[in-house]
Design a protein around this motif. Structure first.
Motif: not given
Lengths: 228, 228
Positions: A27, A42, A119-120, A122, A125
């Motif tokens: 992430c 973001w 946090w994302f 990936l 995202r």
DNA sequence: CCAATAGTGTCTCTAAGACAGTATGTT
DNA sequence: AACATACTGTCTTAGAGACACTATTGG
């Protein structure tokens, strides 16, 4: 100032792709912009380099200020993005970095320029501001290729880890399944892991290991080179 | 300008390490500075990025202006050097590139900012201005590691070359002697060289080859990856 | 004793690396 | 004929990759 260059100058920024790992997934840490341009979108943590500061120092400072990441972390220069159109309304060149952190060690929190920090995975995202999507892609490529010939994966894992976790990490980064026996064989033969204990998993307990940094550095000096 | 950053800004420069190859030796193109600072010292070709220009375009422009290198060449971003002390009396951040060229294709000639432009064997290069020595070292490292996994060596050779020349190139870059038979076996098996003729050498004539770019790209798409 | 995860060994095949002599041209 | 350079083949060994079962624990 002697010899100074009188023509228009760009603003110099740094941006950092911060990678973490949890739940079998890589992430990235993104922040929600509190200011224009791209307010509310973001974006990567980052900011402007100040006079007297190296870009790397600026990146570390911004990670502390914007993301709550103060500790010593793995940070490496990635690429410099200088398309004159990359920033609306100004000429901003950005030196991009990427960082590898142990997610559990950090309480991410937004700083003054950010509404939020999160946090994302990936895989899912959000669309990012500026050319930050491209920067993330570049960083991922770099991570994927570097993980083969440098033992940087350990920067993403807790100090102590099991073979299952290590393999999940590599599978997540490389995006492919690996054979459990061959994977173990490989790392066993490298001789850079040290057994440190046993941890319960619900079923059969698993042996835990640490990356033996000193031994690795010794071996490196003797011409050894890591490869997976 | 909307959103513009009001604080002091660095000048943004580009510098390029231009590699060539001749007489079994890797060499670099340096220019003798006609202006302060470091007037009269050898340095990398380079200059300031102009508004509206990408750093890569600036590097190509400067190579044409300062070194007489106008043609299409292999050029890759190397690293950004941003130590605030690197330039006396001003804040100059430099995006460094490295280029690979066929030495025989160019008539190097100094431009307006340079008294002279010359090739130097990298074994006996002069002390360079600014931090350009470090930049050259960084470029050499990059070249050395990249040559293993990308077919960039051909950028330094004439269109047609013999196995002797190809091997000399690799030996010069890697700084070690290689076994002739194994070297040949390796490249033969890669299947990216095309026989194109025979050239007299004084003694027994040698077969010449070309790098088959199209075939390489096809193979690449099929998952092949170059390695030496 | 069942379920779930941890851990283990063998075979095949490819390729890296060590190694020395033959072939073909020029003078 | 002598010389210089181009060119070639074999053996050994290490490691990559394919593959399936046993061991240990908790419930």
């Amino acid at each position: 100032m002697k010899y100074s260059y009188p023509y228009p100058r760009p603003a110099l920024a740094v941006d950092a792709v911060v990678f973490g790992f949890a739940d079998e997934d890589v992430c990235g840490l993104f922040i929600e912009r509190a200011l224009e341009p791209f307010k509310g979108r973001w974006a990567l943590p980052g900011g402007f380099v100040r006079p007297g500061e190296t870009p790397e120092a600026a990146a570390r400072r911004e990670l502390g200020e914007e993301g709550g990441i103060q500790q010593e972390i793995y940070l490496e220069q990635l690429y410099t993005f200088g398309d004159p159109e990359r920033h609306p309304g100004d000429w901003v060149v950005s030196v991009a970095y990427y960082a590898l952190v142990r997610k559990d060690r950090f309480n991410v929190k937004p700083g003054s320029d950010a509404k939020d920090a999160q946090w994302f995975s990936l895989k899912k995202r959000p669309a990012l501001a500026f050319d930050h999507g491209r920067i993330v892609d570049t960083a991922l490529q770099r991570l994927r290729s570097k993980v083969h010939y440098q033992p940087i994966g350990f920067e993403l894992l807790p100090e102590q880890f099991t073979y299952a976790e290590l393999q999940q990490l590599y599978e997540a980064i490389l995006g492919e399944a690996l054979d459990k026996r061959n994977f173990r064989k490989k790392f066993d033969s490298l001789g850079i892991l040290r057994e440190v204990g046993v941890v319960p998993t619900g079923k059969r307990p698993a042996t835990t290991y640490e990356f033996d940094r000193k031994k690795y550095q010794q071996m490196q000096r003797r011409g050894f080179h890591f490869e997976v």
